[in-house]
Enzyme design. Structure first.
Site, PDB file in Angstrom:
ATOM      1  N   GLY A  31       0.833  -1.288   0.124  1.00  0.00           N
ATOM      2  CA  GLY A  31       0.035  -0.018  -0.284  1.00  0.00           C
ATOM      3  C   GLY A  31       0.855   1.323  -0.192  1.00  0.00           C
ATOM      4  CG  LEU A  33      -0.717   1.862  -4.065  1.00  0.00           C
ATOM      5  CD1 LEU A  33      -2.247   1.261  -4.983  1.00  0.00           C
ATOM      6  CD2 LEU A  33      -0.047   0.644  -3.891  1.00  0.00           C
ATOM      7  CG  HIS A  34       5.200   5.529  -4.399  1.00  0.00           C
ATOM      8  ND1 HIS A  34       5.866   5.032  -5.429  1.00  0.00           N
ATOM      9  CD2 HIS A  34       5.626   4.760  -3.310  1.00  0.00           C
ATOM     10  CE1 HIS A  34       6.608   3.886  -4.977  1.00  0.00           C
ATOM     11  NE2 HIS A  34       6.477   3.814  -3.517  1.00  0.00           N
ATOM     12  N   GLY A  36       5.644   4.882  -8.341  1.00  0.00           N
ATOM     13  CA  GLY A  36       6.331   3.593  -8.585  1.00  0.00           C
ATOM     14  C   GLY A  36       5.424   2.546  -8.857  1.00  0.00           C
ATOM     15  CG  HIS A  37       3.402   1.093  -5.504  1.00  0.00           C
ATOM     16  ND1 HIS A  37       3.448   2.101  -4.380  1.00  0.00           N
ATOM     17  CD2 HIS A  37       3.712  -0.069  -4.720  1.00  0.00           C
ATOM     18  CE1 HIS A  37       4.108   1.627  -3.327  1.00  0.00           C
ATOM     19  NE2 HIS A  37       4.501   0.364  -3.329  1.00  0.00           N
ATOM     20  CE  LYS A 149      13.620   2.181  -2.869  1.00  0.00           C
ATOM     21  NZ  LYS A 149      12.987   1.388  -1.890  1.00  0.00           N
ATOM     22  CG  ASP A 150      12.014  -3.317  -2.294  1.00  0.00           C
ATOM     23  OD1 ASP A 150      12.729  -2.706  -1.379  1.00  0.00           O
ATOM     24  OD2 ASP A 150      11.079  -2.867  -2.806  1.00  0.00           O
TER      25      ASP A 150
END
Ligand code: PAF
Length: 284
Positions: A31, A33-34, A36-37, A149-150
């Site tokens: 959640g 959410l930005h 990127g999502h 990113k991860d």
């Protein structure tokens, strides 16, 4: 957009969609959410008839003293963003439904989960692998989309998918950044204005390492030293690690070889906010 919170309902819905011949994509998130999502959701749309976004702040991947309690949660805003980004179904279970009474089954990925984030957050990847395996069983995706990113999470999940024969293709999307280079993250909201100003140094220092490799540097030590120097001289952040590792095994490297996939990564704490970032490279 359909909203589902019950895992059994989710599983039945996924089964129905599959039987109707639909290709399913899942974008697992916690959640907040930005952009990127939203980029992950738009990418998912290219590969599937039905895009499922999961929103679940997974307690199993937070260690003691980490930010589980204060992790940003805003389901109405997430619902609006997910719908706007083209998701067809939002799955948002609660913790009791995911980890019921007597829960005791976990997925442990061994070697690649140990260094870097794993060294500092010992239960983190066990929690990530477990919840992603559960989400895959519940949403039955043909494809799953994750962000670069991860980076270590990507390596851990790729290993799990391979080792446990999940019939699911992984799509990895490059890190989405702010205009000054800072990687988009739900945790950026914790930064003070002063820390926010300093934070782009992280990506600038990684880019410096990528440029050095492009210009012929083949030793890891000068790369990590330059990144450390940039961060300590230009920010108030405290370095958790700076790493130059093999991109597949995540073993630390001393020397870089032609054709090798490497991952230059770092974790830096600004006060109580911990940021991670990375650049994957292929050595020319
Ligand atoms: O990357 C994340 O947001 C989480 O680690 C994930 C993959 C949704 C599992 O909880």
């Amino acid at each position: 957009m359909n909203i589902v919170s019950d895992p059994r309902v989710m599983q039945r819905e996924a089964e129905k969609l599959r039987l109707a011949g639909k290709r399913l994509a899942v974008v697992p998130t916690m959640g907040a959410l930005h952009e990127g999502h939203c980029t992950l959701l738009r990418e998912a749309r290219k590969h599937a008839d039905c895009v499922i976004v999961t929103v679940f702040v997974n307690p199993a991947q937070f260690g003691e003293g980490e930010d589980f309690a204060r992790y940003p949660r805003d389901l109405p805003a997430d619902t609006a963003r997910a719908a706007e980004a083209g998701a067809d179904l939002l799955f948002s279970p609660d913790a009791a439904a995911m980890y019921g009474d007597g829960y005791q089954t976990f997925v442990t990925v061994e070697q690649v989960a140990k260094p870097l984030e794993g060294a500092l957050r010992p239960i983190h990847f066990r929690g990530v692998a477990t919840v992603v395996a559960k989400l895959f069983h519940l949403t039955k995706p043909h494809v799953a989309v994750f962000g670069q990113k991860d980076a270590q999470q990507v390596v851990v999940i790729s290993r799990m998918v391979k080792d446990l024969d999940f019939d699911c293709e992984l799509i990895i999307v490059p890190t989405v950044r702010e205009s000054d280079g800072l990687a988009r993250s739900s945790r950026n909201v914790y930064l003070t204005p002063a820390q926010r100003k300093e934070a782009p140094v992280l990506y600038a220092s990684l880019k410096g390492a990528a440029d050095a490799v492009a210009n012929g540097e083949r030793s890891a030590a000068p790369l990590t030293a330059a990144i450390r120097a940039a961060i300590t001289s230009r920010t108030s952040g405290t370095i958790d690690y700076v790493s130059v590792a093999d991109g597949d095994t995540l073993r630390e490297l001393a020397a870089l070889e032609h054709g090798q996939h490497i991952l230059v990564s770092l974790a830096v704490k600004f006060g109580t906010t911990r940021l991670i970032d990375n650049i994957p490279l292929t050595v020319a």
